[in-house]
Scaffold this motif. Sequence first.
Motif, mmCIF file in Angstrom:
data_model
loop_
_atom_site.group_PDB
_atom_site.id
_atom_site.type_symbol
_atom_site.label_atom_id
_atom_site.label_comp_id
_atom_site.label_asym_id
_atom_site.label_seq_id
_atom_site.Cartn_x
_atom_site.Cartn_y
_atom_site.Cartn_z
ATOM 1 N N GLY A 1 0.812 -1.213 0.000
ATOM 2 C CA GLY A 1 0.000 0.000 0.000
ATOM 3 C C GLY A 1 0.845 1.262 0.000
ATOM 4 O O GLY A 1 0.516 2.238 -0.686
ATOM 5 N N PHE A 2 1.938 1.255 0.755
ATOM 6 C CA PHE A 2 2.806 2.425 0.790
ATOM 7 C C PHE A 2 3.655 2.558 -0.466
ATOM 8 O O PHE A 2 4.112 3.644 -0.799
ATOM 9 N N ASN A 3 3.873 1.461 -1.172
ATOM 10 C CA ASN A 3 4.738 1.495 -2.347
ATOM 11 C C ASN A 3 4.002 1.734 -3.660
ATOM 12 O O ASN A 3 4.646 1.757 -4.708
ATOM 13 N N LEU A 4 2.698 1.919 -3.623
ATOM 14 C CA LEU A 4 1.977 2.199 -4.858
ATOM 15 C C LEU A 4 2.378 3.579 -5.360
ATOM 16 O O LEU A 4 2.310 4.573 -4.638
ATOM 17 N N ALA A 5 2.814 3.637 -6.610
ATOM 18 C CA ALA A 5 3.286 4.899 -7.189
ATOM 19 C C ALA A 5 2.107 5.766 -7.612
ATOM 20 O O ALA A 5 1.013 5.278 -7.901
ATOM 21 N N ASP A 6 2.348 7.064 -7.650
ATOM 22 C CA ASP A 6 1.322 8.000 -8.125
ATOM 23 C C ASP A 6 1.240 7.946 -9.644
ATOM 24 O O ASP A 6 2.131 7.454 -10.320
#
Length: 67
Positions: free
Chosen positions: A24-29
């Motif tokens: 979840g924290f590593n999902l890129a914009d």
Amino acid sequence: MSRKIAGFLIVLGVFMVFEWINLGFNLADGHPTSFYVVHGILIAVNLILAIVLALIGWKGLRKARGE
């Protein structure tokens, strides 16, 4: 339930929580909104499954120690 299986379920649940929160924290914009909705649902469902597995393992471990 044996102590080994109960321990495995606890470790699996903890690993799944760590893994999915990390994802979840590593999902890129820059992705479309549907991408984040789908991945948010996947993360939520897998976190619930991880908690349920860890609770089943915890109850099994407590029961195995009591017997």
